[in-house]
Design an enzyme around this catalytic site. Structure first.
Site, PDB file in Angstrom:
ATOM      1  N   TYR A 111       0.761  -1.132   0.013  1.00 47.64           N
ATOM      2  CA  TYR A 111      -0.002  -0.112   0.048  1.00 47.64           C
ATOM      3  C   TYR A 111       0.940   1.491  -0.030  1.00 47.64           C
ATOM      4  CZ  TYR A 111      -4.689  -1.913   0.956  1.00 47.64           C
ATOM      5  OH  TYR A 111      -5.774  -2.704   0.897  1.00 47.64           O
ATOM      6  N   ASP A 162      -6.387  -6.901   4.111  1.00 41.20           N
ATOM      7  CA  ASP A 162      -7.371  -6.200   3.540  1.00 41.20           C
ATOM      8  C   ASP A 162      -8.523  -7.497   3.131  1.00 41.20           C
ATOM      9  OD1 ASP A 162      -9.064  -4.218   2.674  1.00 41.20           O
ATOM     10  OD2 ASP A 162      -7.940  -4.583   0.557  1.00 41.20           O
ATOM     11  N   ASP A 189      -3.092 -18.252   0.494  1.00 39.30           N
ATOM     12  CA  ASP A 189      -4.023 -18.822  -0.237  1.00 39.30           C
ATOM     13  C   ASP A 189      -4.757 -20.138   0.425  1.00 39.30           C
ATOM     14  OD1 ASP A 189      -1.575 -20.186  -0.175  1.00 39.30           O
ATOM     15  OD2 ASP A 189      -1.513 -20.880  -2.378  1.00 39.30           O
ATOM     16  N   LYS A 214       2.839 -15.375   2.524  1.00 41.58           N
ATOM     17  CA  LYS A 214       3.350 -16.029   1.387  1.00 41.58           C
ATOM     18  C   LYS A 214       4.914 -16.265   1.339  1.00 41.58           C
ATOM     19  CE  LYS A 214       1.834 -17.616  -2.734  1.00 41.58           C
ATOM     20  NZ  LYS A 214       0.914 -18.878  -2.912  1.00 41.58           N
TER      21      LYS A 214
END
Ligand code: IPM
Ligand code: MN
Length: 371
Positions: free
Chosen positions: A142, A245, A221, A189
């Site tokens: 972000y 988010d 995931d 991840k």
């Protein structure tokens, strides 16, 4: 207790849901002898229309000097569908988060027995779900460098994290886990991203200071799937900005409506409280939006002030409305009550004005106070 609260109603349904929270906060103030002073400030599309700036300096100044900020929602379709727009409402919120160093966004996820049927998930999987997401809020993709080349054919967003940024939120999340079921799940991840590997390393190091907390790891995931398959396994979920988010919107389906979920964004100074839903422009001004996400955010604000009894009373009032079918259109599209009616019912409950034998038929649409 005297507190100065900056109120940013924002865009879309922001003003109408925030007004319900103010009603409820006023009822709390009266009931418990507190004084809340509100200062209204601009941010988002509303601020762009009025000042050309999504976050005017006065808003930053007022927010920095406040005890807390209650915020509605941000965003407008005229910017969403215009990739060339130079100024966007969301820039206001991102800049405010950064200016106040609101590095931890806390999003509790619960299921309500009276709303189990609304969730697309099987009731047996969502009964008693109770977890809390700690989303890092001022770093990562972000806030990294972002650019598009001159031809407009290549773009990038850098994802950067430092040890300090990870440590400060990790400590908060571990402390929260100690107060709860003592389990912390780091979502990342790390099989692909360097930043995720840094998160894992640092969170593992910190874990040694919280020996009573069990730490586990999930790739994002897989986490996205587990939140749907078996959400009961989670207690405290810690994750970086963008993953947080995404999984927090996903997790909202457990409670049945995005409109129910509150959040707190905290840093070292004033904290900000906002529902997790967006500006829902299609519903703006129609008095149909669910104010509970905002009202429960006001309860988190009271908790932040140490006013736990007051916060609990709001939660009891919210449960009472849900259990009695006093719900907005997102929850019951046929027999629904208006935003303002729900706000009045909750503030009346707080003020002890609801008769024990409340008669639903007498609570006409838009006339909730005539019971
Ligand atoms: C949220 C929102 C914001 C975010 C947007 C409006 C910038 O989706 O608070 O979750 O992405 O952080
Ligand atoms: Mn979001």
């Amino acid at each position: 207790m005297n507190k100065n609260i900056v109120v940013i109603e924002g865009d879309g349904i922001g003003p109408e849901v925030t007004r319900q929270s103010i009603k409820v906060l006023n009822a709390i103030a009266e009931q418990f002898g507190h004084e809340f002073d509100y200062r209204y400030c601009l941010m988002g599309a509303d601020a762009i229309d009025k000042t050309g700036n999504p976050l005017p300096d006065e808003t930053i100044e007022a927010a920095l000097n406040s005890d807390a900020i209650l915020f509605g929602a941000i965003g407008h379709p005229k910017y969403d569908n215009d990739p060339t727009a130079k100024v966007r409402p969301e820039q206001g919120l991102l800049k405010l988060r950064k200016s106040l160093q609101l590095f931890a966004n806390i999003r509790p996820i619960n299921s309500y027995p009276s709303l189990h049927h609304l969730s697309p998930l099987k009731t047996k999987n969502i009964e008693d779900v109770d977890f809390i997401i700690y989303r890092e809020l001022t770093g990562g993709i972000y806030f990294g460098k972002k650019e598009t080349n001159a031809e407009g054919t290549i773009a990038f967003d850098d994802c950067i994290y430092s040890k300090e940024e990870i440590e400060r939120i990790a400590h908060l999340a571990f402390k929260q886990a100690q107060q709860r079921r003592k389990k912390l799940t780091l979502v990342d991840k790390a099989n692909v991203l360097e930043t995720s590997r840094l998160w894992r390393k640092i969170v593992k190091e910190i874990a040694t200071q919280y020996a009573d907390v069990t730490l586990d790891f999930l790739f994002v995931d897989n986490a996205a799937m587990q939140i749907i398959l078996n959400p009961k396994q989670f207690d405290v979920v810690l994750t970086e900005n963008m993953f947080g988010d995404i999984i927090s919107d996903e997790a909202s389906v457990i409670s049945g409506s995005l409109g129910l979920l509150p959040s707190a964004s905290i840093g070292s100074g004033s904290a900000l409280f906002e529902p997790i839903h967006g500006s829902y422009p299609q519903a703006a001004g129609k008095d149909i939006a669910n104010p509970i996400g905002s009202i429960l955010s006001a309860a988190m604000l009271l908790d932040h002030f140490g006013l736990h009894k007051e916060a609990q009373l709001i939660r009891t009032a919210v449960m009472w409305t849900l259990d009695n079918g006093f719900v907005t259109k997102d929850i019951d599209p046929v027999n629904f009550y208006f935003t303002s009616t729900i706000g009045e019912l909750i503030s009346d409950f707080v003020s002890n004005k609801i008769p024990v034998d409340v008669n639903k038929e007498n609570i006409e649409l838009r006339k909730s106070t005539i019971i």
